[in-house]
Design a protein around this motif. Structure first.
Motif, PDB file in Angstrom:
ATOM      1  N   LYS A   1      -8.827 103.459  51.993  1.00  0.00           N
ATOM      2  CA  LYS A   1     -10.197 103.330  51.519  1.00  0.00           C
ATOM      3  C   LYS A   1     -10.630 104.691  50.987  1.00  0.00           C
ATOM      4  CE  LYS A   1     -11.552  99.590  54.658  1.00  0.00           C
ATOM      5  NZ  LYS A   1     -12.424  99.197  55.806  1.00  0.00           N
ATOM      6  N   ASN A   2     -10.849 105.608  51.914  1.00  0.00           N
ATOM      7  CA  ASN A   2     -11.158 106.987  51.547  1.00  0.00           C
ATOM      8  C   ASN A   2     -10.066 107.890  52.111  1.00  0.00           C
ATOM      9  OD1 ASN A   2     -14.018 106.668  50.419  1.00  0.00           O
ATOM     10  ND2 ASN A   2     -14.181 105.670  52.414  1.00  0.00           N
ATOM     11  N   CYS A   3      -9.509 108.752  51.284  1.00  0.00           N
ATOM     12  CA  CYS A   3      -8.539 109.740  51.751  1.00  0.00           C
ATOM     13  C   CYS A   3      -9.337 110.942  52.244  1.00  0.00           C
ATOM     14  CB  CYS A   3      -7.587 110.134  50.626  1.00  0.00           C
ATOM     15  SG  CYS A   3      -6.553 108.780  50.065  1.00  0.00           S
ATOM     16  N   HIS A   4      -9.592 110.983  53.540  1.00  0.00           N
ATOM     17  CA  HIS A   4     -10.568 111.938  54.044  1.00  0.00           C
ATOM     18  C   HIS A   4     -10.006 113.342  54.214  1.00  0.00           C
ATOM     19  CE1 HIS A   4     -13.624 108.755  55.487  1.00  0.00           C
ATOM     20  NE2 HIS A   4     -14.158 109.483  54.525  1.00  0.00           N
ATOM     21  N   GLU A   5      -8.927 113.483  54.956  1.00  0.00           N
ATOM     22  CA  GLU A   5      -8.428 114.844  55.196  1.00  0.00           C
ATOM     23  C   GLU A   5      -6.919 114.832  55.349  1.00  0.00           C
ATOM     24  OE1 GLU A   5     -12.357 117.025  56.996  1.00  0.00           O
ATOM     25  OE2 GLU A   5     -10.679 116.717  58.357  1.00  0.00           O
ATOM     26  N   MET A   6      -6.317 116.032  55.179  1.00  0.00           N
ATOM     27  CA  MET A   6      -4.868 116.165  55.242  1.00  0.00           C
ATOM     28  C   MET A   6      -4.507 117.500  55.859  1.00  0.00           C
ATOM     29  SD  MET A   6      -2.137 116.127  52.077  1.00  0.00           S
ATOM     30  CE  MET A   6      -2.137 114.347  51.807  1.00  0.00           C
ATOM     31  N   VAL A   7      -3.433 117.514  56.655  1.00  0.00           N
ATOM     32  CA  VAL A   7      -2.892 118.741  57.233  1.00  0.00           C
ATOM     33  C   VAL A   7      -1.381 118.732  57.027  1.00  0.00           C
ATOM     34  CG1 VAL A   7      -4.732 118.997  58.944  1.00  0.00           C
ATOM     35  CG2 VAL A   7      -2.672 117.678  59.528  1.00  0.00           C
ATOM     36  N   MET A   8      -0.745 119.888  57.140  1.00  0.00           N
ATOM     37  CA  MET A   8       0.705 119.985  57.012  1.00  0.00           C
ATOM     38  C   MET A   8       1.284 120.527  58.311  1.00  0.00           C
ATOM     39  SD  MET A   8       3.080 121.828  54.096  1.00  0.00           S
ATOM     40  CE  MET A   8       2.787 123.500  54.687  1.00  0.00           C
ATOM     41  N   ASP A   9       2.259 119.809  58.890  1.00  0.00           N
ATOM     42  CA  ASP A   9       2.850 120.270  60.138  1.00  0.00           C
ATOM     43  C   ASP A   9       3.959 121.287  59.870  1.00  0.00           C
ATOM     44  OD1 ASP A   9       5.145 118.830  59.439  1.00  0.00           O
ATOM     45  OD2 ASP A   9       4.849 117.249  60.922  1.00  0.00           O
ATOM     46  N   LYS A  10       4.563 121.817  60.925  1.00  0.00           N
ATOM     47  CA  LYS A  10       5.544 122.888  60.763  1.00  0.00           C
ATOM     48  C   LYS A  10       6.838 122.404  60.124  1.00  0.00           C
ATOM     49  CE  LYS A  10       7.133 122.429  65.577  1.00  0.00           C
ATOM     50  NZ  LYS A  10       7.213 123.133  66.890  1.00  0.00           N
ATOM     51  N   ARG A  11       7.033 121.084  60.053  1.00  0.00           N
ATOM     52  CA  ARG A  11       8.188 120.513  59.370  1.00  0.00           C
ATOM     53  C   ARG A  11       7.927 120.307  57.884  1.00  0.00           C
ATOM     54  NH1 ARG A  11       9.004 115.273  62.946  1.00  0.00           N
ATOM     55  NH2 ARG A  11      10.448 114.762  61.241  1.00  0.00           N
ATOM     56  N   GLY A  12       6.717 120.636  57.431  1.00  0.00           N
ATOM     57  CA  GLY A  12       6.375 120.462  56.025  1.00  0.00           C
ATOM     58  C   GLY A  12       5.925 119.063  55.676  1.00  0.00           C
ATOM     59  N   ARG A  13       5.626 118.228  56.676  1.00  0.00           N
ATOM     60  CA  ARG A  13       5.126 116.880  56.414  1.00  0.00           C
ATOM     61  C   ARG A  13       3.613 116.929  56.208  1.00  0.00           C
ATOM     62  NH1 ARG A  13       6.505 112.891  60.927  1.00  0.00           N
ATOM     63  NH2 ARG A  13       5.281 114.425  62.084  1.00  0.00           N
ATOM     64  N   LEU A  14       3.130 116.148  55.273  1.00  0.00           N
ATOM     65  CA  LEU A  14       1.702 116.080  54.964  1.00  0.00           C
ATOM     66  C   LEU A  14       1.115 114.856  55.648  1.00  0.00           C
ATOM     67  CD1 LEU A  14       2.249 116.993  51.263  1.00  0.00           C
ATOM     68  CD2 LEU A  14       0.978 118.414  52.879  1.00  0.00           C
ATOM     69  N   ILE A  15       0.193 115.108  56.584  1.00  0.00           N
ATOM     70  CA  ILE A  15      -0.379 114.055  57.419  1.00  0.00           C
ATOM     71  C   ILE A  15      -1.814 113.824  56.965  1.00  0.00           C
ATOM     72  CG2 ILE A  15      -0.888 113.340  59.778  1.00  0.00           C
ATOM     73  CD1 ILE A  15       1.199 115.446  60.692  1.00  0.00           C
ATOM     74  N   MET A  16      -2.137 112.588  56.585  1.00  0.00           N
ATOM     75  CA  MET A  16      -3.450 112.272  56.016  1.00  0.00           C
ATOM     76  C   MET A  16      -4.142 111.196  56.830  1.00  0.00           C
ATOM     77  SD  MET A  16      -4.400 110.553  52.363  1.00  0.00           S
ATOM     78  CE  MET A  16      -4.322 108.943  53.138  1.00  0.00           C
ATOM     79  N   ILE A  17      -5.463 111.324  56.956  1.00  0.00           N
ATOM     80  CA  ILE A  17      -6.256 110.298  57.630  1.00  0.00           C
ATOM     81  C   ILE A  17      -7.102 109.543  56.617  1.00  0.00           C
ATOM     82  CG2 ILE A  17      -8.209 111.836  58.168  1.00  0.00           C
ATOM     83  CD1 ILE A  17      -8.382 110.234  60.878  1.00  0.00           C
ATOM     84  N   THR A  18      -7.162 108.217  56.808  1.00  0.00           N
ATOM     85  CA  THR A  18      -8.016 107.351  56.016  1.00  0.00           C
ATOM     86  C   THR A  18      -8.783 106.431  56.964  1.00  0.00           C
ATOM     87  OG1 THR A  18      -8.045 105.545  54.370  1.00  0.00           O
ATOM     88  CG2 THR A  18      -6.075 105.756  55.724  1.00  0.00           C
ATOM     89  N   ASP A  19      -9.851 105.839  56.487  1.00  0.00           N
ATOM     90  CA  ASP A  19     -10.613 104.887  57.291  1.00  0.00           C
ATOM     91  C   ASP A  19     -10.151 103.454  57.073  1.00  0.00           C
ATOM     92  OD1 ASP A  19     -11.564 105.077  54.708  1.00  0.00           O
ATOM     93  OD2 ASP A  19     -13.685 105.174  55.244  1.00  0.00           O
ATOM     94  N   GLU A  20      -8.958 103.277  56.551  1.00  0.00           N
ATOM     95  CA  GLU A  20      -8.324 101.973  56.429  1.00  0.00           C
ATOM     96  C   GLU A  20      -7.505 101.719  57.694  1.00  0.00           C
ATOM     97  OE1 GLU A  20      -7.040  98.691  56.204  1.00  0.00           O
ATOM     98  OE2 GLU A  20      -7.998  99.106  54.252  1.00  0.00           O
ATOM     99  N   THR A  21      -7.918 100.723  58.488  1.00  0.00           N
ATOM    100  CA  THR A  21      -7.301 100.522  59.799  1.00  0.00           C
ATOM    101  C   THR A  21      -5.934  99.840  59.733  1.00  0.00           C
ATOM    102  OG1 THR A  21      -8.602  98.496  60.059  1.00  0.00           O
ATOM    103  CG2 THR A  21      -9.476 100.513  61.059  1.00  0.00           C
ATOM    104  N   GLN A  22      -5.485  99.476  58.559  1.00  0.00           N
ATOM    105  CA  GLN A  22      -4.102  99.003  58.460  1.00  0.00           C
ATOM    106  C   GLN A  22      -3.133 100.162  58.709  1.00  0.00           C
ATOM    107  OE1 GLN A  22      -3.159  96.278  55.248  1.00  0.00           O
ATOM    108  NE2 GLN A  22      -1.075  97.083  55.077  1.00  0.00           N
ATOM    109  N   ASN A  23      -3.578 101.375  58.362  1.00  0.00           N
ATOM    110  CA  ASN A  23      -2.756 102.564  58.571  1.00  0.00           C
ATOM    111  C   ASN A  23      -3.641 103.799  58.509  1.00  0.00           C
ATOM    112  OD1 ASN A  23      -1.165 101.977  55.315  1.00  0.00           O
ATOM    113  ND2 ASN A  23      -3.254 102.615  55.738  1.00  0.00           N
ATOM    114  N   ASN A  24      -4.312 104.107  59.632  1.00  0.00           N
ATOM    115  CA  ASN A  24      -5.238 105.242  59.646  1.00  0.00           C
ATOM    116  C   ASN A  24      -4.563 106.556  59.287  1.00  0.00           C
ATOM    117  OD1 ASN A  24      -7.088 103.771  62.265  1.00  0.00           O
ATOM    118  ND2 ASN A  24      -7.951 104.331  60.294  1.00  0.00           N
ATOM    119  N   ILE A  25      -3.327 106.723  59.700  1.00  0.00           N
ATOM    120  CA  ILE A  25      -2.571 107.940  59.400  1.00  0.00           C
ATOM    121  C   ILE A  25      -1.400 107.578  58.494  1.00  0.00           C
ATOM    122  CG2 ILE A  25      -1.136 109.791  60.338  1.00  0.00           C
ATOM    123  CD1 ILE A  25      -4.038 110.169  61.054  1.00  0.00           C
TER     124      ILE A  25
END
Length: 359
Positions: free
Chosen positions: A68-92
């Motif tokens: 729905k909305n791509c709200h925020e994103m962070v990058m972990d130490k493995r270089g993966r980009l983790i994003m949160i959305t308010d779509e409950t089919q897949n919040n992360i």
């Protein structure tokens, strides 16, 4: 003899140019320019912070991995980009840096909004904020979604009155593990919690005094200087970041005229922020007028990708607005080790993040 309107506008434009330094946008220019569209591969930004645009970065099937909305994103130490959305089919949703799908989880955050990565001695955790009125809370989780801690609701432990709004938007974690929660859509406080999630106290609150806030949408611990770490808190409708001590004492305001900034993202010596709206038409908040703003180590704006070139007159930052209509409402940015930028957007037609390649 009366002048025509066109003659008058020519005279005003000439006068504005005469008093501007070379390459500097005048206030007249800012107020009359309209945004131009920008295709993929266009280069945007200013000075040393220029970027090539890749709009179709995320290679996902929206039927399988909707947002729905791509709200925020962070990058972990493995270089993966983790994003949160308010779509409950897949919040992360987790991407690699080429925009390919890696993983997803989460179905219980209908107001999935804030996402903070905390590295605790080499072990990484997420702090998730949910702004939905029925489910509003802050949770600490593992990177694969196992809930470790739910912070106390301030209405239940004497921090707020029971009828007060609590709609947390962002978190930050201090050097001693103190958790800071920005109640950006609720009662406009920044709340402090112990490392085990117990409410401690609060500061800020709604108002226009220096130590008060107007939509504290984001918060970050700033460790760039050699001195004591401080807090940068967004005061979005004040077009500013406000700096506080870790105990909540007001220190200064960084005014960003025209820019309705979201959370401050600190990377190296710089602060990056998505600008959700700018004060473009009649100097009011204008829909679909977002851009990015970048500050240097002295908190001076040095680049506005998709926005007007930053300009200081007698040390005072001038009005900043969208110049190129690449973005609608920039909500967050994530910076990788090559200083490329990934831009999450709110209310942007359920589209995935855009990648900006540093050039």
């Amino acid at each position: 003899m009366n002048k025509t309107r066109r003659e008058f506008l020519k005279q005003v434009a000439a006068a504005g140019t005469a008093f501007a330094a070379p390459g500097m946008a005048t206030n007249f220019d800012v107020n009359i320019n309209t945004s131009r569209s920008s295709p993929d591969n266009d280069v945007i930004g200013h000075g040393d912070f220029r970027y090539r645009v890749e709009k179709d970065w995320a290679a996902l099937d929206p039927a399988r991995h909707p947002v729905k909305n791509c709200h925020e994103m962070v990058m972990d130490k493995r270089g993966r980009l983790i994003m949160i959305t308010d779509e409950t089919q897949n919040n992360i949703i987790i991407f690699n840096k080429d925009g390919k799908y890696l993983d997803s989880w989460g179905s219980k955050y209908p107001g999935g909004h804030g996402l903070t990565l905390w590295n605790a001695g080499g072990e990484e955790f997420l702090f998730i904020t949910d702004t939905n009125a029925e489910t509003a809370r802050v949770e600490k989780t593992t990177l694969d979604g196992r809930v470790l801690l739910t912070l106390e609701d301030p209405r239940e432990v004497g921090g707020y009155d029971t009828e007060d709004d609590y709609l947390p938007t962002e978190t930050a974690v201090g050097p001693d593990g103190t958790i800071y929660v920005a109640d950006g859509y609720g009662s406009y406080y920044v709340l402090r919690f112990s490392p085990d999630g117990k409410y401690l106290d609060k500061f800020g609150g709604a108002g226009s005094a220096d130590d008060q806030l107007n939509e504290p949408h984001g918060v970050a611990v700033d460790t760039r200087s050699n001195g004591t770490p401080t807090l940068l808190v967004t005061s979005r409708r004040h077009n500013s970041f406000k700096r506080f001590t870790l105990e909540g004492e007001y220190l200064e305001t960084i005014f960003l005229p025209g820019a309705y900034v979201c959370r401050p993202v600190i990377n190296g010596e710089n602060v990056y922020a998505g600008v959700c709206w700018s004060r473009k038409r009649y100097l009011n908040l204008t829909p679909e007028s977002g851009f990015i703003t970048i500050l240097d180590k002295d908190d001076n704006v040095v680049s506005n990708p998709a926005g007007t070139q930053p300009s200081y007159i007698n040390g005072e930052l001038q009005l900043m607005v969208q110049e190129e209509s690449i973005f609608k409402h920039c909500h967050d940015v994530c910076i990788d080790e090559d200083k490329n930028m990934y831009v999450c957007q709110w209310n942007a037609g359920q589209t995935y993040p855009i990648k900006l390649h540093r050039v």
